[in-house]
Write a protein that holds these residues in place. Structure first.
Motif, PDB file in Angstrom:
ATOM      1  N   TRP A  56       0.821  -1.203   0.000  1.00  0.00           N
ATOM      2  CA  TRP A  56       0.000   0.000   0.000  1.00  0.00           C
ATOM      3  C   TRP A  56       0.857   1.254   0.000  1.00  0.00           C
ATOM      4  O   TRP A  56       1.898   1.309   0.645  1.00  0.00           O
ATOM      5  N   ASN A 120     -15.235  -4.709  -8.220  1.00  0.00           N
ATOM      6  CA  ASN A 120     -15.127  -6.079  -7.715  1.00  0.00           C
ATOM      7  C   ASN A 120     -15.174  -6.132  -6.197  1.00  0.00           C
ATOM      8  O   ASN A 120     -15.411  -7.186  -5.612  1.00  0.00           O
ATOM      9  N   ARG A 123     -18.369  -7.418  -5.233  1.00  0.00           N
ATOM     10  CA  ARG A 123     -18.749  -8.643  -5.913  1.00  0.00           C
ATOM     11  C   ARG A 123     -19.269  -9.675  -4.909  1.00  0.00           C
ATOM     12  O   ARG A 123     -20.168 -10.461  -5.204  1.00  0.00           O
ATOM     13  N   LYS A 126     -18.009 -10.583   2.395  1.00  0.00           N
ATOM     14  CA  LYS A 126     -17.243 -11.576   3.146  1.00  0.00           C
ATOM     15  C   LYS A 126     -16.957 -11.082   4.546  1.00  0.00           C
ATOM     16  O   LYS A 126     -16.083 -10.238   4.727  1.00  0.00           O
ATOM     17  N   SER A 128     -15.263 -12.413   6.741  1.00  0.00           N
ATOM     18  CA  SER A 128     -13.890 -12.724   7.156  1.00  0.00           C
ATOM     19  C   SER A 128     -12.890 -11.724   6.585  1.00  0.00           C
ATOM     20  O   SER A 128     -11.722 -11.758   6.938  1.00  0.00           O
ATOM     21  N   SER A 129     -13.354 -10.837   5.705  1.00  0.00           N
ATOM     22  CA  SER A 129     -12.454  -9.842   5.130  1.00  0.00           C
ATOM     23  C   SER A 129     -12.833  -8.437   5.573  1.00  0.00           C
ATOM     24  O   SER A 129     -13.828  -7.882   5.107  1.00  0.00           O
ATOM     25  N   SER A 132     -13.706  -6.206   2.765  1.00  0.00           N
ATOM     26  CA  SER A 132     -15.029  -6.378   2.184  1.00  0.00           C
ATOM     27  C   SER A 132     -16.081  -5.700   3.066  1.00  0.00           C
ATOM     28  O   SER A 132     -16.937  -4.955   2.579  1.00  0.00           O
ATOM     29  N   ASP A 185      -5.820  -7.194  11.033  1.00  0.00           N
ATOM     30  CA  ASP A 185      -6.055  -8.515  10.441  1.00  0.00           C
ATOM     31  C   ASP A 185      -5.027  -8.820   9.345  1.00  0.00           C
ATOM     32  O   ASP A 185      -5.370  -9.189   8.230  1.00  0.00           O
ATOM     33  N   THR A 186      -3.765  -8.624   9.676  1.00  0.00           N
ATOM     34  CA  THR A 186      -2.657  -8.950   8.788  1.00  0.00           C
ATOM     35  C   THR A 186      -1.601  -9.652   9.636  1.00  0.00           C
ATOM     36  O   THR A 186      -1.746  -9.748  10.852  1.00  0.00           O
ATOM     37  N   ALA A 187      -0.541 -10.099   8.987  1.00  0.00           N
ATOM     38  CA  ALA A 187       0.550 -10.721   9.739  1.00  0.00           C
ATOM     39  C   ALA A 187       1.583  -9.671  10.165  1.00  0.00           C
ATOM     40  O   ALA A 187       2.620 -10.015  10.716  1.00  0.00           O
TER      41      ALA A 187
ATOM     42  N   LEU B 137      -6.773 -16.081   1.681  1.00  0.00           N
ATOM     43  CA  LEU B 137      -8.120 -16.356   1.176  1.00  0.00           C
ATOM     44  C   LEU B 137      -9.179 -15.688   2.071  1.00  0.00           C
ATOM     45  O   LEU B 137     -10.135 -15.088   1.574  1.00  0.00           O
ATOM     46  N   ASP B 138      -8.969 -15.785   3.384  1.00  0.00           N
ATOM     47  CA  ASP B 138      -9.921 -15.180   4.321  1.00  0.00           C
ATOM     48  C   ASP B 138     -10.107 -13.686   4.058  1.00  0.00           C
ATOM     49  O   ASP B 138     -11.226 -13.181   4.093  1.00  0.00           O
ATOM     50  N   VAL B 139      -9.004 -12.974   3.822  1.00  0.00           N
ATOM     51  CA  VAL B 139      -9.108 -11.512   3.766  1.00  0.00           C
ATOM     52  C   VAL B 139      -9.407 -10.968   2.374  1.00  0.00           C
ATOM     53  O   VAL B 139      -9.723  -9.788   2.228  1.00  0.00           O
ATOM     54  N   CYS B 140      -9.316 -11.799   1.344  1.00  0.00           N
ATOM     55  CA  CYS B 140      -9.521 -11.303  -0.024  1.00  0.00           C
ATOM     56  C   CYS B 140     -10.951 -10.768  -0.183  1.00  0.00           C
ATOM     57  O   CYS B 140     -11.912 -11.504  -0.025  1.00  0.00           O
ATOM     58  N   PRO B 141     -11.115  -9.461  -0.488  1.00  0.00           N
ATOM     59  CA  PRO B 141     -12.450  -8.871  -0.505  1.00  0.00           C
ATOM     60  C   PRO B 141     -13.237  -9.168  -1.780  1.00  0.00           C
ATOM     61  O   PRO B 141     -14.446  -8.986  -1.816  1.00  0.00           O
ATOM     62  N   THR B 142     -12.533  -9.602  -2.836  1.00  0.00           N
ATOM     63  CA  THR B 142     -13.231  -9.779  -4.110  1.00  0.00           C
ATOM     64  C   THR B 142     -13.640 -11.220  -4.361  1.00  0.00           C
ATOM     65  O   THR B 142     -14.366 -11.497  -5.312  1.00  0.00           O
ATOM     66  N   GLY B 143     -13.143 -12.141  -3.542  1.00  0.00           N
ATOM     67  CA  GLY B 143     -13.400 -13.554  -3.810  1.00  0.00           C
ATOM     68  C   GLY B 143     -12.507 -14.085  -4.910  1.00  0.00           C
ATOM     69  O   GLY B 143     -12.736 -15.174  -5.433  1.00  0.00           O
ATOM     70  N   LEU B 145      -9.337 -14.994  -4.559  1.00  0.00           N
ATOM     71  CA  LEU B 145      -8.696 -16.175  -3.994  1.00  0.00           C
ATOM     72  C   LEU B 145      -9.778 -17.164  -3.596  1.00  0.00           C
ATOM     73  O   LEU B 145     -10.762 -16.798  -2.956  1.00  0.00           O
ATOM     74  N   GLN B 156      -7.755 -16.109  -8.791  1.00  0.00           N
ATOM     75  CA  GLN B 156      -8.358 -15.959 -10.117  1.00  0.00           C
ATOM     76  C   GLN B 156      -7.950 -14.598 -10.658  1.00  0.00           C
ATOM     77  O   GLN B 156      -8.441 -13.575 -10.194  1.00  0.00           O
ATOM     78  N   TYR B 165      -4.487  -6.787  -0.197  1.00  0.00           N
ATOM     79  CA  TYR B 165      -4.729  -7.169   1.201  1.00  0.00           C
ATOM     80  C   TYR B 165      -4.121  -8.523   1.551  1.00  0.00           C
ATOM     81  O   TYR B 165      -3.625  -8.732   2.658  1.00  0.00           O
ATOM     82  N   ILE B 167      -1.441  -9.772   0.663  1.00  0.00           N
ATOM     83  CA  ILE B 167       0.019  -9.792   0.728  1.00  0.00           C
ATOM     84  C   ILE B 167       0.553  -9.703   2.167  1.00  0.00           C
ATOM     85  O   ILE B 167       1.320 -10.561   2.585  1.00  0.00           O
ATOM     86  N   ALA B 169      -1.209 -10.287   4.700  1.00  0.00           N
ATOM     87  CA  ALA B 169      -1.975 -11.222   5.530  1.00  0.00           C
ATOM     88  C   ALA B 169      -1.291 -12.579   5.622  1.00  0.00           C
ATOM     89  O   ALA B 169      -1.400 -13.268   6.631  1.00  0.00           O
ATOM     90  N   CYS B 170      -0.588 -12.967   4.576  1.00  0.00           N
ATOM     91  CA  CYS B 170       0.053 -14.289   4.565  1.00  0.00           C
ATOM     92  C   CYS B 170       1.158 -14.353   5.622  1.00  0.00           C
ATOM     93  O   CYS B 170       2.078 -13.543   5.597  1.00  0.00           O
ATOM     94  N   THR B 275      -6.563 -14.288  10.948  1.00  0.00           N
ATOM     95  CA  THR B 275      -8.019 -14.227  11.156  1.00  0.00           C
ATOM     96  C   THR B 275      -8.468 -15.022  12.379  1.00  0.00           C
ATOM     97  O   THR B 275      -9.627 -14.937  12.753  1.00  0.00           O
TER      98      THR B 275
END
Ligand code: SF4
Ligand code: SF4
Lengths: 339, 306
Positions: A56, A120, A123, A126, A128-129, A132, A185-187, B137-143, B145, B156, B165, B167, B169-170, B275
């Motif tokens: 970012w 998107n 889209r 979620k 969990s995000s 989102s 919610d990141t590492a 996968l959990d944090v991806c806002p667009t789906g 992953l 995808q 996001y 990046i 998060a892993c 998460t």
């Protein structure tokens, strides 16, 4: 990631052939407290980061944190001010909210790797995000804040405007608070580990910004709520920051050192100075405006400080590895390594 | 239910597939890196010499989905002798004998063992762990992953909007944004091959079978046996990483046999999916937001009104 040019590196770094090389040497000596975690033997892969720092852009994302906070808290302040007979404060806060949220959406879209695909974001929904959740929150809050401001400024549809304003007042604080979850919610060690305090630090900072804006722009007879909000925000923010520094131990170092530390110190100084000026100068228009400007700047500095501290904690492998190693040593770890 | 594909809603999914990377037999040839690039048409990502070791790739990133780490240590590999130390050999004394000296008269031949050394090389081919609880996968806002029917985690590329996001998060620093493209990329565990019953390109290319592909259950069994055999052979350093479903990511779909601490290879010693703490984060944020609303109400109800 591109590999570093070997010519740039300290020759001692290149001697680190044994793989058990100590972590990257810091060029500048650290000031301040020593790590609270007992010194553990620290190993890394040639000093490289374990996690990937966020990609970012500081201006976009730290800027968004500031603007989103300013907008959210301003909406809450505006609704209250409007209902208690402080029309100028209410109008200014509403206009500021809609301007700030509009700019922040621009910053968010600008930060995307594929800006053309910003839709998107909506889209899927979620839980969990946090990103989102935030996108949906913004798409509800934005139009409400916009509707409230347009109604107030044009004087049209006052009922609907009031309803929109109340809606924005309720969703605004959520906009100001969720960004802490977005970061936590990141590492990234300095963000994730601070997940209990960051939300309070962020809404505190948002209140400081909205209070500052009110102080800077409203006539003296209407500034009370702005001053009150700024004071409450400052106390919350400074307390949360203290608690976080204490609880995080060595992981909080980036909040005290480097660029992040510098920004956090500037923010703290400006907050204290701004609050003092706001309280002592409450009879002076000029002093109130000065205080408001200081508080707005302080809030921005806080956000950039938190951003930079997180980046530093992600770049240095010790902030990732050491606490995890300690956890394993203390028998509180999970079963990552077996056999 | 521990099968991530079943948890994600696949009815009757095929067995979960994964990698077991046994670093004890890795020779650092980088065939996996090359095969991956070739099959997946991954672009070049800089031709630089790092100057630190034979590792000139540095780390996993958007355009490196297999990464071979090199570590040189002053430490003997149990029961193995790298045989590279020849401190008592005088090459000038050997030179006059010429290159056609019969082996029995030669002071040394290319296969003459050297002194027992105290040097070892660790080589390990790193890859996306295809976590059971995958933070990316959990944090991806667009789906973008998503979880495949094989329990793997795939991006995808026609959906990713480059929000970035996933990046940070892993917990392993795997997924990354490709410069100039803006989207996030990582190992797909060759989703396009395994669906056809082929093994992933890296596993196919690995000459020592350091990279093994198969149903995760089988791989876990095989790995446990391998560690046991290595321990018996005196390689007490051998250990498994990401093998246990009780770890912080619920067990990795791609796990490893390592010969030293994970940190030495650039891996986190005790990664935890971020998460896991998300409910607590939301609770704290909700309290904070309610506090802000309360403070605003209080601010307006107090003070002298006009
Ligand atoms: S290792 Fe990282 S990129 Fe791979 S599945 Fe796990 S969280 Fe996602
Ligand atoms: S960068 Fe792409 S894959 Fe990663 S979280 Fe954002 S949309 Fe999902």
């Amino acid at each position: 990631m591109t590999a570093p040019d070997p010519r740039d590196s300290d020759p001692r770094d290149r001697e680190a052939l044994t793989g058990v090389a100590a972590g990257r040497r810091r060029r500048r000596e650290r000031r301040g407290e020593q790590p609270m975690v007992p010194k553990a033997e620290f190993t890394s892969y040639y000093g490289r980061p374990v996690i990937k720092p966020p990609v970012w852009k500081p201006l976009d994302i730290a800027g968004y944190l500031f603007l989103g906070g300013l907008a959210g808290a301003s909406s809450a302040l505006a609704a209250g001010a409007g209902l208690t007979g402080r029309p100028t404060l209410a109008r200014n806060a509403q206009v500021a909210a809609v301007g700030a949220i509009g700019l922040s959406v621009v910053a968010l879209v600008h930060d995307l790797g594929r800006p053309a695909r910003f839709v998107n974001m909506l889209r899927v929904a979620k839980p969990s995000s946090p990103m989102s959740v935030g996108s949906w929150l913004l798409s509800v809050y934005g139009p409400l804040a916009g509707g409230a401001a347009v109604s107030t400024v044009t004087g049209r549809l006052p009922r609907l405007g009031l309803l929109a304003g109340l809606g924005a007042a309720v969703t605004g604080p959520a906009v100001a608070g969720y960004t802490a979850v977005l970061f936590a919610d990141t590492a990234v060690p300095a963000w994730h580990d601070g997940h209990r305090e960051l939300p309070f630090l962020f809404v505190g900072s948002a209140a400081v910004a909205a209070g500052g804006l009110g102080l800077a722009t409203a006539p003296l007879r209407e500034t009370w709520p702005a001053r009150f909000l700024a004071c409450a925000g400052a106390v919350t923010e400074l307390t949360a920051s203290r608690l976080m520094n204490r609880r995080l131990g060595m992981v909080a170092e980036p909040y005290r050192t480097g660029r992040g530390g510098r920004l956090m110190r500037i923010a703290e100084t400006l907050t204290v100075a701004g609050i003092a000026t706001a309280v002592l100068g409450h009879r002076s228009r000029a002093l109130s405006a000065l205080a408001g400007t200081a508080l707005l700047t302080a809030s921005a500095a806080t956000r950039f400080g938190v951003f930079e501290a997180g980046m530093d904690s992600a770049r240095d492998p010790k902030y990732t590895s050491l606490p995890q190693r300690e956890r394993l040593r203390a028998g509180e770890g999970s079963r990552a390594v077996t056999g | 239910m521990t099968d991530p594909a079943a948890v994600s809603g696949y009815e009757d999914p095929p067995p979960r597939m994964g990698f077991f990377t046994d670093t004890s037999v890795c020779i650092g040839c980088k065939a996996c890196e090359v095969a991956c690039k070739e099959w997946n048409a991954v672009p070049e990502d800089g031709l630089l010499l790092t100057g630190m070791s034979y590792d000139n790739t540095g780390s996993l990133n958007a355009s490196t989905w297999r990464h071979v780490a090199f570590i040189e240590q002053r430490k003997p590999l149990a029961l193995q002798d790298p045989g590279v130390m020849h401190p008592d050999v005088d090459v000038l004394e050997m030179a006059p004998l010429g290159s056609s000296t019969p082996p029995e008269q030669a002071l040394m031949t290319p296969t003459a063992p050297g002194q027992e050394g105290d040097l070892r090389w660790l080589m390990a081919s790193d890859v996306c762990k295809h976590c059971t609880h995958a933070a990316c996968l959990d944090v991806c806002p667009t789906g973008s992953l998503f979880r495949t029917e094989f329990g793997t985690v795939v991006v995808q590329e026609d959906i990713c909007n480059g929000c970035g996001y996933c990046i940070p998060a892993c917990p392993y620093g795997v997924i990354d944004q490709r410069k100039g493209d803006g989207r996030a990329w990582k190992c797909t565990l060759c989703y396009d091959r395994i669906g056809d019953g082929l093994e992933p390109a890296c596993a196919k290319a690995c000459p020592t079978d350091s990279i093994q592909y198969g149903p995760l259950d089988e791989l876990r069994e095989r790995a446990a046996g391998r560690v046991e055999r290595l321990h018996e052979a005196g390689v007490t350093d051998a250990r498994l990483y990401g093998h246990d479903p009780a770890d912080g990511v619920g067990g990795a779909g791609a796990f490893f046999l390592l010969l030293d601490d994970p940190e030495v290879y650039g891996l986190p010693p005790d990664p935890i999916v971020t998460t896991r703490d998300l409910p607590s984060m939301w609770r704290h944020a909700a309290a904070a937001a309610a506090g802000l609303l309360g403070a605003a109400v209080l601010a307006c109800l107090t003070g002298r009104r006009r």
